[in-house]
Design a protein around this motif. Structure first.
Motif, PDB file in Angstrom:
ATOM      1  N   ASP A  37      15.178 -10.227  50.421  1.00 10.78           N
ATOM      2  CA  ASP A  37      15.573 -10.675  51.765  1.00 10.78           C
ATOM      3  C   ASP A  37      17.086 -10.674  51.929  1.00 10.78           C
ATOM      4  O   ASP A  37      17.615 -10.196  52.938  1.00 10.78           O
ATOM      5  CB  ASP A  37      15.025 -12.075  52.046  1.00 10.78           C
ATOM      6  CG  ASP A  37      13.517 -12.086  52.219  1.00 10.78           C
ATOM      7  OD1 ASP A  37      12.946 -10.996  52.422  1.00 10.78           O
ATOM      8  OD2 ASP A  37      12.930 -13.176  52.158  1.00 10.78           O
ATOM      9  N   VAL A  38      17.789 -11.167  50.938  1.00  8.72           N
ATOM     10  CA  VAL A  38      19.258 -11.206  51.003  1.00  8.72           C
ATOM     11  C   VAL A  38      19.822  -9.795  51.023  1.00  8.72           C
ATOM     12  O   VAL A  38      20.741  -9.479  51.781  1.00  8.72           O
ATOM     13  CB  VAL A  38      19.833 -12.026  49.824  1.00  8.72           C
ATOM     14  CG1 VAL A  38      21.333 -11.870  49.720  1.00  8.72           C
ATOM     15  CG2 VAL A  38      19.471 -13.490  49.982  1.00  8.72           C
ATOM     16  N   VAL A  41      19.383  -8.212  54.480  1.00 10.83           N
ATOM     17  CA  VAL A  41      20.331  -8.767  55.441  1.00 10.83           C
ATOM     18  C   VAL A  41      21.721  -8.165  55.217  1.00 10.83           C
ATOM     19  O   VAL A  41      22.401  -7.771  56.169  1.00 10.83           O
ATOM     20  CB  VAL A  41      20.379 -10.314  55.338  1.00 10.83           C
ATOM     21  CG1 VAL A  41      21.540 -10.882  56.105  1.00 10.83           C
ATOM     22  CG2 VAL A  41      19.071 -10.901  55.846  1.00 10.83           C
ATOM     23  N   ILE A  45      23.994  -5.841  57.803  1.00 11.58           N
ATOM     24  CA  ILE A  45      25.370  -6.217  58.153  1.00 11.58           C
ATOM     25  C   ILE A  45      26.314  -5.049  57.896  1.00 11.58           C
ATOM     26  O   ILE A  45      27.151  -4.715  58.738  1.00 11.58           O
ATOM     27  CB  ILE A  45      25.812  -7.468  57.360  1.00 11.58           C
ATOM     28  CG1 ILE A  45      25.062  -8.694  57.888  1.00 11.58           C
ATOM     29  CG2 ILE A  45      27.320  -7.669  57.443  1.00 11.58           C
ATOM     30  CD1 ILE A  45      25.261  -9.935  57.061  1.00 11.58           C
TER      31      ILE A  45
END
Length: 166
Positions: A37-38, A41, A45
């Protein structure tokens, strides 16, 4: 973050309980879902932010049928002449009388003598030639003129219409 504990069910038929052992044992699997998940993300970005990091000065380049120059390992030095006649080295505005000393200092630091000259199509030819002379006097002999592709050719055809884009 990724470790957990597995609880053994109480009771259970003919099983005997051993003394000294607790009910909980460490889990041998790592939960990678938060890590994924990180990473997703961060990927989003960087994908959004990367186009914003391109450095450039807005200039309406003239179009031509010429092909692209081969790229070097070193970041190319770019001199820009805007429609208003403002000179910029990379993105730093420079006065005309300071151009040659700055170019000599830059040439002393660089391994390549290649420089790209970007000039707005509305800039008079005289100003472009003056800057090319200053580039030569500043120690740069390999000057590339930057244009957009798809402009007219000498045979009267538009390069974008004839399919000769490079």
């Amino acid at each position: 973050m990724g470790a957990g504990v597995v609880q053994k069910p109480d009771g259970g038929g003919n099983r005997r309980r051993r003394r000294g052992r607790g009910k909980a044992q460490p889990m041998s699997e790592i939960n990678v879902t938060p890590f994924v998940d990180v990473m997703l993300v961060l990927l989003i970005i960087f994908m959004v932010a990367a186009p914003l990091l391109t450095v450039g000065v807005p200039v309406e380049l003239p179009k031509t049928a010429a092909g692209a120059l081969p790229a070097d390992q070193e970041e190319p030095l770019t001199i820009t002449i805007t429609a208003e006649g403002v000179l910029q080295i990379q993105t730093t505005e420079t006065e005309r009388d300071e151009l040659i000393p700055k170019l000599r200092a830059i040439a002393a630091e660089r391994t390549s003598d290649q420089v790209f000259l970007r000039a707005d199509g509305a800039v008079p030819y005289l100003q472009v030639m003056e800057v090319m002379g200053a580039l030569n006097a500043g120690g740069f002999a390999n000057i590339g003129l930057v244009t957009d592709i798809g402009g007219p050719t000498l045979d009267g055809e538009d390069a974008s219409a004839s399919g000769t884009d490079r």
